[in-house]
Every structure is written in C-alpha cells, then in structure tokens.
Design an enzyme around this catalytic site. Sequence first.
Site, PDB file in Angstrom:
ATOM      1  N   SER A 133       0.853  -1.200   0.000  1.00  0.00           N
ATOM      2  CA  SER A 133       0.000   0.000   0.000  1.00  0.00           C
ATOM      3  C   SER A 133       0.886   1.246   0.000  1.00  0.00           C
ATOM      4  O   SER A 133       1.710   1.432   0.908  1.00  0.00           O
ATOM      5  CB  SER A 133      -0.890   0.006   1.237  1.00  0.00           C
ATOM      6  OG  SER A 133      -1.394   1.315   1.433  1.00  0.00           O
ATOM      7  N   HIS A 151      -1.352  -1.345  -4.080  1.00  0.00           N
ATOM      8  CA  HIS A 151      -2.619  -0.944  -3.457  1.00  0.00           C
ATOM      9  C   HIS A 151      -2.624   0.576  -3.259  1.00  0.00           C
ATOM     10  O   HIS A 151      -1.696   1.141  -2.673  1.00  0.00           O
ATOM     11  CB  HIS A 151      -2.716  -1.677  -2.117  1.00  0.00           C
ATOM     12  CG  HIS A 151      -3.978  -1.503  -1.366  1.00  0.00           C
ATOM     13  ND1 HIS A 151      -5.102  -2.278  -1.589  1.00  0.00           N
ATOM     14  CD2 HIS A 151      -4.305  -0.649  -0.359  1.00  0.00           C
ATOM     15  CE1 HIS A 151      -6.056  -1.926  -0.745  1.00  0.00           C
ATOM     16  NE2 HIS A 151      -5.605  -0.924   0.007  1.00  0.00           N
ATOM     17  N   ASP A 153      -4.748   3.687  -1.719  1.00  0.00           N
ATOM     18  CA  ASP A 153      -5.827   4.036  -0.794  1.00  0.00           C
ATOM     19  C   ASP A 153      -6.362   5.427  -1.100  1.00  0.00           C
ATOM     20  O   ASP A 153      -5.683   6.436  -0.868  1.00  0.00           O
ATOM     21  CB  ASP A 153      -5.302   3.987   0.650  1.00  0.00           C
ATOM     22  CG  ASP A 153      -5.052   2.571   1.106  1.00  0.00           C
ATOM     23  OD1 ASP A 153      -5.994   1.756   1.048  1.00  0.00           O
ATOM     24  OD2 ASP A 153      -3.908   2.269   1.500  1.00  0.00           O
ATOM     25  N   MET A 195      -8.913   8.175  -0.071  1.00  0.00           N
ATOM     26  CA  MET A 195      -9.719   8.580   1.103  1.00  0.00           C
ATOM     27  C   MET A 195     -10.211  10.001   0.895  1.00  0.00           C
ATOM     28  O   MET A 195      -9.456  10.868   0.458  1.00  0.00           O
ATOM     29  CB  MET A 195      -8.865   8.522   2.371  1.00  0.00           C
ATOM     30  CG  MET A 195      -8.235   7.179   2.639  1.00  0.00           C
ATOM     31  SD  MET A 195      -7.443   7.179   4.262  1.00  0.00           S
ATOM     32  CE  MET A 195      -6.542   5.618   4.169  1.00  0.00           C
ATOM     33  N   HIS A 251      -8.410   1.088  -3.653  1.00  0.00           N
ATOM     34  CA  HIS A 251      -9.305   0.876  -2.513  1.00  0.00           C
ATOM     35  C   HIS A 251      -9.970   2.207  -2.206  1.00  0.00           C
ATOM     36  O   HIS A 251      -9.345   3.115  -1.651  1.00  0.00           O
ATOM     37  CB  HIS A 251      -8.456   0.368  -1.329  1.00  0.00           C
ATOM     38  CG  HIS A 251      -9.211   0.198  -0.059  1.00  0.00           C
ATOM     39  ND1 HIS A 251      -8.588   0.043   1.164  1.00  0.00           N
ATOM     40  CD2 HIS A 251     -10.551   0.138   0.200  1.00  0.00           C
ATOM     41  CE1 HIS A 251      -9.493  -0.101   2.115  1.00  0.00           C
ATOM     42  NE2 HIS A 251     -10.695  -0.026   1.560  1.00  0.00           N
ATOM     43  N   MET A 307     -12.120   4.495  -0.259  1.00  0.00           N
ATOM     44  CA  MET A 307     -12.765   4.770   1.025  1.00  0.00           C
ATOM     45  C   MET A 307     -13.436   6.136   0.880  1.00  0.00           C
ATOM     46  O   MET A 307     -12.949   7.153   1.377  1.00  0.00           O
ATOM     47  CB  MET A 307     -11.721   4.750   2.144  1.00  0.00           C
ATOM     48  CG  MET A 307     -11.279   3.341   2.490  1.00  0.00           C
ATOM     49  SD  MET A 307      -9.709   3.274   3.369  1.00  0.00           S
ATOM     50  CE  MET A 307      -8.578   3.297   1.972  1.00  0.00           C
ATOM     51  N   MET A 358     -11.315  -5.765   5.756  1.00  0.00           N
ATOM     52  CA  MET A 358     -10.488  -4.808   6.495  1.00  0.00           C
ATOM     53  C   MET A 358     -10.146  -5.377   7.864  1.00  0.00           C
ATOM     54  O   MET A 358     -11.034  -5.804   8.614  1.00  0.00           O
ATOM     55  CB  MET A 358     -11.236  -3.479   6.693  1.00  0.00           C
ATOM     56  CG  MET A 358     -11.438  -2.641   5.447  1.00  0.00           C
ATOM     57  SD  MET A 358      -9.940  -2.040   4.665  1.00  0.00           S
ATOM     58  CE  MET A 358      -9.103  -1.171   5.983  1.00  0.00           C
ATOM     59  N   ASP A 370      -6.584  -6.361   4.499  1.00  0.00           N
ATOM     60  CA  ASP A 370      -5.956  -5.043   4.490  1.00  0.00           C
ATOM     61  C   ASP A 370      -5.949  -4.442   5.882  1.00  0.00           C
ATOM     62  O   ASP A 370      -7.009  -4.207   6.468  1.00  0.00           O
ATOM     63  CB  ASP A 370      -6.734  -4.133   3.521  1.00  0.00           C
ATOM     64  CG  ASP A 370      -6.093  -2.770   3.361  1.00  0.00           C
ATOM     65  OD1 ASP A 370      -4.946  -2.577   3.801  1.00  0.00           O
ATOM     66  OD2 ASP A 370      -6.755  -1.891   2.771  1.00  0.00           O
TER      67      ASP A 370
HETATM   68  O1  LIG Z   1      -6.770   0.854   3.715  1.00  0.00           O
HETATM   69  C1  LIG Z   1      -5.883   1.113   4.485  1.00  0.00           C
HETATM   70  C2  LIG Z   1      -6.173   1.918   5.708  1.00  0.00           C
HETATM   71  O2  LIG Z   1      -7.476   2.339   5.679  1.00  0.00           O
HETATM   72  C3  LIG Z   1      -4.461   0.670   4.179  1.00  0.00           C
HETATM   73  O3  LIG Z   1      -4.445  -0.050   2.972  1.00  0.00           O
HETATM   74  C4  LIG Z   1      -3.811  -0.156   5.276  1.00  0.00           C
HETATM   75  O4  LIG Z   1      -3.967   0.375   6.527  1.00  0.00           O
HETATM   76  C5  LIG Z   1      -2.354  -0.449   4.954  1.00  0.00           C
HETATM   77  O5  LIG Z   1      -1.475   0.019   5.889  1.00  0.00           O
HETATM   78  P1  LIG Z   1      -0.788  -0.908   7.027  1.00  0.00           P
HETATM   79  O6  LIG Z   1      -0.304  -2.151   6.334  1.00  0.00           O
HETATM   80  O7  LIG Z   1       0.307  -0.038   7.544  1.00  0.00           O
HETATM   81  O8  LIG Z   1      -1.857  -1.208   8.036  1.00  0.00           O
HETATM   82 FE   LIG Z   2      -6.397  -0.094   1.806  1.00  0.00          FE
END
Ligand SMILES: O=C(CO)[C@H](O)[C@H](O)COP(=O)(O)O
Ligand SMILES: [Fe+2]
Length: 227
Positions: free
Chosen positions: A9, A37, A39, A41, A70, A72, A141, A179
Amino acid sequence: MAEPLIAPSILSADFARLGAEIAAVAQAGTARADWVHVDVMDAHFVPNLTLGLPVVQSLLKVADIPLDCHLMIEDPDRWAIGYAEAGAYNVTVHAEAAKDPVKLAKDLRAAGAKAGLSIKPGTPLEPWLDALKHYDTLLVMSVEPGFGGQSFIADVLEKVRTARRLVDTGQLKLVVEIDGGINADTIEQAAEAGVDCFVAGSAVYGADDPGQAVAALRAQAARHRAG
Ligand SMILES: O=C(CO)[C@H](O)[C@H](O)COP(=O)(O)O
Ligand SMILES: [Fe+2]
C-alpha cells in the site's frame, strides 16, 4: 492453491516520489509485488484525506504493475467508474457506502476492471453474500479504515474463513484480500485462515528495502497457506 499475492500500500510511501516508490516494488524477480494498493480517502467516509482520480491517472501512466484501488469514499456509485475507465486493474468499493453494489460491480466490469467489495471490521459478511457473486475480490479490512500503521484485528479472520470455505466449495469465485496491520507477526495467521492477497503498507514501505520485504512476506505467507 495459487501463490499468495502481495499488494504493497502506497499509503506509507513518500507521496513526493510515488512513481519511484511503485517502481521499487515492480522490479522483476521475487521482489516484484503482484499488485500495488492505492488508498483513496475523501475525509468523509473516513477521517483522512489522501489522493484521488487525477493522481491515479498519472500513476497509471508510469506504473508497470496492476493498480488495486481501494476507495474509502462516499458515493462510490458515482465515482468508482472513473478509476475503472482510467485503467485500474481492480477497483474496490465499500459495502457500507455503496447504494447498489450489484449494478456497481457490473459497471466496473463493463469498464474493464475487476470489481472489489470491502467490509469494515465490524461489518458482517452474510448480508453481502448475494452481491459478492458479482465481484472478483472481497477486501476484508483488519483495521478501521483511515490510517496506515494500525494494529491487526484478528477477529476478522472468522470472516476470512467463511469466505475461504465459500470459494473452495464453488459458491463464490473471488480473491480473498486482507488489508490492515499485515506484517511478519500477523501474516501467518491470515494465511492460515485462507487469505489469497495480502495488503501491506508500513511493513513494506517502512522497510529499508521494500522489494525485499515483499519477497519475505510472500515466502512467509506461502509456508502458512490453508489447504
Ligand atoms: O486501507 C488502508 C487503511 O485504511 C491501508 O491499505 C492499510 O492500513 C495499509 O497500511 P498498514 O499495512 O500499515 O496497516
Ligand atoms: Fe487499503
């Protein structure tokens, strides 16, 4: 079962050098990630704000590896299609935010992307099983969405086990992805529960050598796969 997939990510990468950070996990060989990946947001569905479609469009021009977006965000029924049309490999929306998840999956696939559905740690799997027949990935998640570097919530592995059973018996046909909080201490229990694809942010981009971290996580997961 196929080899485990590793998806670093870029939430934990240097946002001023995203192209180079992606290239660092896209070299040929065992250090090559399977997907990267991304993210997205929006500071509404989650409290944090990261990046959106213009940045993803730019990354798609330079990234020599499939992008796993992903989302969000609020109102994915309106915004997700843009990521598919831009060329993202997999576009994941949140079940808690989608108004018509079946139509959304059909639209994403028609635009040439794989369709993913994500559930937060407290969201049960059962109400989404019919919709998931239209999806290519299920993103479970294992932290509350919004931030990288949080601790793994092991309770979600029960949902992974259920999804694994449904895939193995042919009732669902999708990649089971996890994730949040995946690292050398947690990946084995996730692998044993039946995860196919492991997202890792801080464990990869917080390492001295991100490519080496990808190779090590994949080898560790492979030794502990279910089945
Ligand atoms: O969607 C996510 C957070 O909302 C990230 O993809 C996820 O937290 C990855 O980070 P880590 O591996 O450090 O937890
Ligand atoms: Fe994510």
